[in-house]
Enzyme design. Structure first.
Site, short mmCIF file in Angstrom:
data_model
loop_
_atom_site.label_atom_id
_atom_site.label_comp_id
_atom_site.label_asym_id
_atom_site.label_seq_id
_atom_site.Cartn_x
_atom_site.Cartn_y
_atom_site.Cartn_z
N GLU A 156 0.80 -1.23 0.00
CA GLU A 156 0.00 0.00 0.00
C GLU A 156 0.83 1.28 0.00
O GLU A 156 0.66 2.15 0.86
CB GLU A 156 -0.96 -0.03 1.20
CG GLU A 156 -1.88 -1.25 1.20
CD GLU A 156 -2.79 -1.36 2.42
OE1 GLU A 156 -3.46 -2.42 2.56
OE2 GLU A 156 -2.83 -0.40 3.22
N GLU A 261 -6.22 -10.84 -1.05
CA GLU A 261 -7.04 -10.64 0.16
C GLU A 261 -8.52 -10.56 -0.21
O GLU A 261 -9.25 -9.71 0.28
CB GLU A 261 -6.58 -9.35 0.89
CG GLU A 261 -5.09 -9.31 1.21
CD GLU A 261 -4.64 -8.03 1.90
OE1 GLU A 261 -3.42 -7.81 1.94
OE2 GLU A 261 -5.51 -7.27 2.39
O1 G3I Z 1 -3.19 -8.38 18.88
C1 G3I Z 1 -3.89 -7.32 19.49
C2 G3I Z 1 -4.45 -7.81 20.83
O2 G3I Z 1 -3.34 -8.06 21.69
C3 G3I Z 1 -5.32 -6.72 21.42
O3 G3I Z 1 -5.93 -7.24 22.62
C4 G3I Z 1 -6.47 -6.40 20.42
C5 G3I Z 1 -7.29 -5.28 20.98
O4 G3I Z 1 -7.69 -4.41 20.03
O5 G3I Z 1 -5.86 -5.93 19.17
C6 G3I Z 1 -5.09 -6.97 18.58
O6 G3I Z 1 -4.54 -6.45 17.44
C7 G3I Z 1 -5.50 -6.39 16.35
C8 G3I Z 1 -4.94 -7.25 15.20
O7 G3I Z 1 -5.78 -7.10 14.02
C9 G3I Z 1 -4.92 -8.73 15.57
O8 G3I Z 1 -6.20 -9.19 15.77
C10 G3I Z 1 -5.54 -4.92 15.89
O9 G3I Z 1 -6.19 -4.16 16.92
C11 G3I Z 1 -6.37 -4.82 14.60
O10 G3I Z 1 -6.28 -3.49 14.07
C12 G3I Z 1 -5.75 -5.76 13.54
O11 G3I Z 1 -6.60 -5.68 12.43
C13 G3I Z 1 -5.95 -6.19 11.24
C14 G3I Z 1 -5.73 -5.04 10.25
O12 G3I Z 1 -5.17 -5.58 9.03
C15 G3I Z 1 -4.80 -4.01 10.85
O13 G3I Z 1 -4.29 -3.23 9.96
C16 G3I Z 1 -6.91 -7.21 10.61
O14 G3I Z 1 -7.02 -8.34 11.49
C17 G3I Z 1 -6.38 -7.67 9.25
O15 G3I Z 1 -7.37 -8.44 8.60
C18 G3I Z 1 -6.07 -6.43 8.38
O16 G3I Z 1 -5.49 -6.89 7.17
C19 G3I Z 1 -5.12 -5.88 6.22
C20 G3I Z 1 -3.95 -6.41 5.42
O17 G3I Z 1 -2.90 -6.74 6.27
C21 G3I Z 1 -3.51 -5.40 4.40
N1 G3I Z 1 -4.61 -4.98 3.55
C22 G3I Z 1 -5.83 -4.56 4.22
C23 G3I Z 1 -6.26 -5.62 5.22
C24 G3I Z 1 -7.52 -5.19 5.90
O18 G3I Z 1 -7.28 -4.04 6.62
#
Ligand code: G3I
Length: 371
Positions: A156, A261
């Site tokens: 990105e 994705e």
């Molecule tokens: O691991 C922490 C956990 O310790 C904490 O308790 C919890 C509380 O909020 O957060 C957890 O981290 C989360 C992480 O996913 C793991 O579950 C983050 O808050 C959350 O923001 C993160 O979201 C991910 C997102 O990328 C972040 O940018 C999504 O699961 C994931 O599907 C998404 O994937 C991205 C690709 O990498 C790139 N392209 C877009 C796609 C969708 O955004």
């Protein structure tokens, strides 16, 4: 755990495996055309829900980590790496004889602030950032050398209008940060495939910018095997025509294509795209299918999945992998993005981990697909 519960879970796993054994899988049906993958989380790798773990092992020929190999989770502090989830993820893929992809090495999101600042909190110099990139990439890629089929090296880096995203990487190093990342990744594992990954690749201005990047990287002698189109789709966008136009441009640029994705949100969209920074207020109007999906909407979603899948088959000479971003409607990121707490239905397995009818249609389509 009570004995009744153990018997129930064991019976369920056995039933699922019997069912799965009988049914042809998308992985089998797309064999020789492209890999069929899924994004997985640590709970699924660790067997927290055995049914999900079983399905991932059986139904897919490729896996990618949804989060555990990103800069922040794997390298939270300059002198501290967090390998546990990533080690287990790679071993899980090897055990299931699946192609393992690394996601992702350099991204403006989910990366520690420490990466860009000195002890006083000021932006580091270009030399320091370049060295930190080198450290991170050679350490992470080096650890899994020979075990990862390919890496999303940079994720990105462009806006939808084709301009470079004004990330800290770009502010400090300019566009050359991308070239350095590809050089460092190739140096660390010369046999690994290397990819540039982005969303809204179907947007002409962004696709043209990516094609320009591919040409510049090739001219600089960098290895780039494919462009990853994230394909986070909505019910009305991108159009089939826009997706095909982007495939033609990338094919003409001499790179292969990965659908990295894939999901199709069935919910109304407050906007298009996957810019992780976006967030919108919850409302019932934006969450209309909590109880059930009207059949007309479900049929429209099925047709859209099949239309796009048909396009991927049509370009199977350059489309090397199709990965769905999450196993089931339970685990999809779209239940909390761009509006938290909604009920979406964007992927191939439902909330009971049952195959959706569209999966068998996709398998039939793949089996009878002849160029
Ligand atoms: O691991 C922490 C956990 O310790 C904490 O308790 C919890 C509380 O909020 O957060 C957890 O981290 C989360 C992480 O996913 C793991 O579950 C983050 O808050 C959350 O923001 C993160 O979201 C991910 C997102 O990328 C972040 O940018 C999504 O699961 C994931 O599907 C998404 O994937 C991205 C690709 O990498 C790139 N392209 C877009 C796609 C969708 O955004």
């Amino acid at each position: 755990m009570k004995i009744e519960h153990i018997i129930a879970v064991t019976a369920l796993v056995l039933l699922t495996s019997l069912q799965t054994k009988a049914q042809k899988t998308l992985a089998e049906a797309t064999k020789g055309k492209f890999l069929f993958g899924v994004a997985v989380n640590p709970q699924q790798v660790n067997g927290v829900n055995p049914v999900e773990t079983e399905l991932i092992a059986k139904e897919f020929s490729a896996i990618v980590p949804e989060n555990c190999m990103k800069p922040q989770p794997i390298h939270p502090e300059e002198n501290r790496y967090n390998w546990d989830d990533a080690d287990k993820f790679v071993a899980f893929g090897e055990k299931n004889k699946q192609a393992v992809t690394g996601h992702c090495l350099m991204w403006h999101s989910q990366i520690g602030r420490w990466f860009f600042v000195d002890a006083e909190g000021k932006d580091v110099s270009p030399e320091v950032l370049k060295e930190r990139m080198h450290q991170h990439i050679s350490t992470v890629v080096g650890r899994y050398k020979g075990r990862i089929k390919g890496w999303d090296v940079v994720n990105e880096a462009f806006e939808d209008n084709g301009t470079y995203r004004n990330s800290k990487f770009y502010q400090i190093l300019g566009k050359d940060f991308i070239k350095y990342a590809f050089q460092f990744a190739h140096e660390a594992d010369p046999d690994a495939e290397l990819y540039y990954n982005d969303y809204n690749v179907e947007t002409p201005a962004k696709c043209d910018a990516i094609v320009e990047l591919v040409k510049e990287l090739k001219a600089a002698g960098c290895r780039i095997d494919a462009v990853g189109s994230q394909a986070h789709m909505h019910m009305n966008s991108p159009t089939l025509e826009a997706a095909e136009a982007s495939f033609k441009k990338l094919k003409d640029a001499g790179v292969h294509i990965l659908i990295t994705e894939w999901d199709i949100s069935i919910l109304p969209s407050p906007y298009d795209g996957a810019n992780i920074a976006a967030n919108f207020k919850y409302s019932k109007e934006m969450d209309p299918y909590r109880e059930a999906i009207p059949d007309s909407i479900q049929q429209k979603w099925n047709k859209r999945m099949l239309d796009m899948f048909g396009l991927f088959l049509k370009y199977d000479d350059v489309v090397d992998r199709v990965t769905v971003w999450g196993l089931s409607d339970n685990t999809t990121w779209l239940n909390n993005f761009p509006i938290r707490g909604r009920k979406d239905y964007p992927v191939l397995f439902d909330r009971n981990n049952q195959r959706k009818p569209v999966v068998d249609e996709m398998i039939k389509m793949a089996k009878k697909y002849k160029k």
